[in-house]
Design an enzyme around this catalytic site. Structure first.
Site, PDB file in Angstrom:
ATOM      1  N   HIS A  28      78.794  21.087  45.856  1.00 55.13           N
ATOM      2  CA  HIS A  28      79.827  22.089  45.546  1.00 55.13           C
ATOM      3  C   HIS A  28      80.452  22.627  46.827  1.00 55.13           C
ATOM      4  O   HIS A  28      81.654  22.873  46.890  1.00 55.13           O
ATOM      5  CB  HIS A  28      79.226  23.286  44.805  1.00 55.13           C
ATOM      6  CG  HIS A  28      78.500  22.945  43.555  1.00 55.13           C
ATOM      7  ND1 HIS A  28      77.295  23.492  43.220  1.00 55.13           N
ATOM      8  CD2 HIS A  28      78.820  22.109  42.544  1.00 55.13           C
ATOM      9  CE1 HIS A  28      76.889  23.012  42.060  1.00 55.13           C
ATOM     10  NE2 HIS A  28      77.798  22.163  41.632  1.00 55.13           N
ATOM     11  N   CYS A 150      72.924   8.670  29.406  1.00 55.06           N
ATOM     12  CA  CYS A 150      74.118   8.853  30.243  1.00 55.06           C
ATOM     13  C   CYS A 150      73.792   8.358  31.648  1.00 55.06           C
ATOM     14  O   CYS A 150      72.753   8.709  32.198  1.00 55.06           O
ATOM     15  CB  CYS A 150      74.479  10.332  30.281  1.00 55.06           C
ATOM     16  SG  CYS A 150      75.559  10.759  31.646  1.00 55.06           S
TER      17      CYS A 150
END
Ligand code: MSP
Length: 541
Positions: A28, A150
């Protein structure tokens, strides 16, 4: 105004808003420093900059994180949002605003935006059945899974069937393609633009934009059984922050210049859904979307879900804030993935910051102290161009035979230092103008190396005080002033330390680019005090 390739007046820049299911990590931080450096460089250019970030607080993932910690969702989002806010303050991020999607103003903006889209005929009701990854907060196709899991989160996807409202994305297919055609730089770099166009050409399906299976979301104004899907609400934050539906003049001023900085994993939402939703609501699609790659640790994406995260604070404690900012920006070209390692960071820190930039400031100030009675000389004027295109050639252990045959007088080297400084400045400013911090810093640090080489070739510390020493030091001081301006968007504190170290008051960030980059503005005649090392060397562990 056209400046180094970019037309700018207002400059609205956004980061993604972060999920609050866990703590901030340096993946981030990477997004944040890119956006922050661009906001800062545009402020220095005199633009009307508005820079926002925030937290994405709805959705299943956040609701699950709260319940697994035994607190209410609201308590959880309050606590976690503060952690993001603090992490960015520690990283010296200069956002003008921090938005939370749980704010009432956001609820009303989301409701207003989608009601407009519905009135315009782009929303219908239907049933959706699919495989949902809570990690991604999105449905997955069979071919996007490995053994039912996933690929990105390694989580088993859940079969979900719901009555949803849908956004009619296929209805906007040709307008989207036309927009990409007419705006070649709408998504940069071009590889990411091609990826987005590929998605559109591959065929679009309606997007389910509401949920009935959870209540943690923005209520749908026309049907109280539904809340908006977390991604539908999240994207609208970019409008909430500048007063969509409530402050038309602010919208008109800022929206046309919006730049979204995003990671490649959220390209489809920003580069396909979002421009289409804007079109459906009757506003312009975003001006530009800058897509960066991933920071990988041992080849894997750093993510909250995988827990191989590094907190930004861990790194800033060891290296300092500016060194972390520099490393993130310099290590990886925009759009590419980069491998992050502590060793790699230590190496770059020592090579670029300790031995190169920090060393340049301390050696110049030290020689001014010893040879000029601590009074800084002014830079000489540029008079003629000389055939040295890289000053490293004046002092490099591995000279080519052709270079080794050339010898330069100190006067020539000083002249060429001025010329190289102006060339590198143009290159670096072009890169900043094209929103490529990696290239801007590469050019700037190359210039720093060349100034160091020029000093090694002329050795003012061995010479008697006099005009030659003054000219060498005057040019190095002027180069340092310009370098301080060029690194300021990336390393604001370091830039100020250099600025003050060469006796200038205030901060380079209040100077105006590009005017302040003109050669010859360093006044000289300033008393210079000894400077503390900018970047003490770090021992390899
Ligand atoms: N909440 C959504 C964004 C909504 S924007 C309207 C989201 N949040 S996130 O917290 O999962 O990620 C936010 C940003 O961090 C994304 O741009 C993502 O690419 C970036 N990164 C997360 N991990 C990363 C790395 N390991 N490396 C680089 N960027 C990374 O998605």
């Amino acid at each position: 105004m056209v400046l180094y390739g970019t037309t700018v007046e207002s400059f609205y820049i956004t980061t993604p808003i972060y999920y609050v299911n866990d703590a901030p990590h340096i993946g981030h931080a990477y997004t944040m420093v890119i956006a922050d450096s661009l906001a800062r460089v545009h402020r220095m250019m005199g633009d009307d900059v508005y820079f926002i970030t925030g937290t994405d607080e709805h959705g299943k993932k956040v609701a699950e994180a709260a319940s697994s910690h035994g607190v209410s969702t609201l308590q959880w989002t309050d606590q976690m949002s503060v952690r993001f806010r603090n992490a960015w303050a520690e990283l010296n991020i200069s956002n003008n605003e921090f938005i939370r999607t749980t704010e009432p103003r956001h609820y009303s903006t989301v409701q207003n935006f989608f009601s407009t889209i519905k009135e315009n005929g782009y929303i219908f009701k239907g049933t959706f059945k699919g495989l949902y990854c809570v990690g991604c907060e999105s449905y997955k196709k069979e071919n996007e899974l490995d053994n039912g899991k996933c690929r990105e989160h390694g989580r088993i996807v859940e079969e979900m069937e719901e009555e949803n409202y849908f956004f009619d994305l296929p209805a906007l297919e040709s307008r989207l393609l036309e927009w990409y055609e007419n705006n070649p730089e709408a998504v940069v770099p071009v590889t990411k633009r091609n990826e987005a166009v590929g998605f559109i050409k591959g065929g679009l399906e309606p997007v389910s934009i509401t949920r009935t299976s959870l209540t943690w979301g923005v209520p749908v104004p026309w049907d109280s059984d539904h809340v908006f899907y977390v991604w539908s609400d999240a994207l609208v934050n970019y409008l909430t922050a500048i007063g969509y539906g409530s402050d038309a003049s602010r919208m008109d001023r800022l929206w046309p210049s919006v730049h979204h900085v995003i990671g490649k994993d959220i390209l489809r939402f920003h580069c396909v859904w979002w421009p289409a939703m804007c079109m459906a609501a009757g506003i312009d699609p975003p001006h530009q979307i800058l897509v960066h790659g991933w920071l990988l640790v041992s080849g894997e994406k750093m993510s909250k879900s995988k827990l191989n995260q590094i907190a930004p604070g861990d790194l800033t404690n060891d290296f300092g804030v500016d060194a972390v900012r520099y490393h993130l920006l310099r290590e990886v070209p925009l759009g590419a993935d980069g491998d992050f390692s502590y060793e790699g960071m230590t190496e770059r820190y020592n090579a670029d910051l300790a031995n190169n930039l920090g060393n340049l400031l301390s050696r110049v100030v030290t020689v001014v102290n010893s040879k000029c009675d601590s009074i800084s000389p002014p830079p000489p004027a540029i008079s003629k161009e000389l055939p040295i295109d890289n000053l490293e050639a004046t002092h490099t252990p591995s000279l080519t035979s052709e270079q080794a045959d050339m010898t330069y007088t100190p006067e020539q080297i000083v002249q060429q230092l001025a010329i190289r400084t102006t060339q590198a400045t143009t290159e670096a400013m072009n890169a900043w103008g094209q929103h490529l911090p990696h290239n801007a810093l590469r050019e700037t640090l190359q210039l720093v190396r060349e100034v160091n080489s020029a000093l090694e070739a002329t050795e003012p510390w061995r010479k008697e005080p006099g005009s030659e020493v003054n000219e060498i030091l005057g040019s190095a001081l002027e180069a340092l002033r310009i370098i301080s301006l060029l690194v300021a968007p990336a390393m604001p504190e370091t830039a100020t330390a250099i600025w003050n170290g060469i006796g200038l008051s205030g901060s380079p960030e209040t100077e105006r680019l590009p005017d302040a980059l003109e050669w010859g503005m360093y006044p000289g005649g300033i008393h210079l005090s000894k400077v503390a090392p900018l970047f003490p060397r770090i021992k390899k562990s």
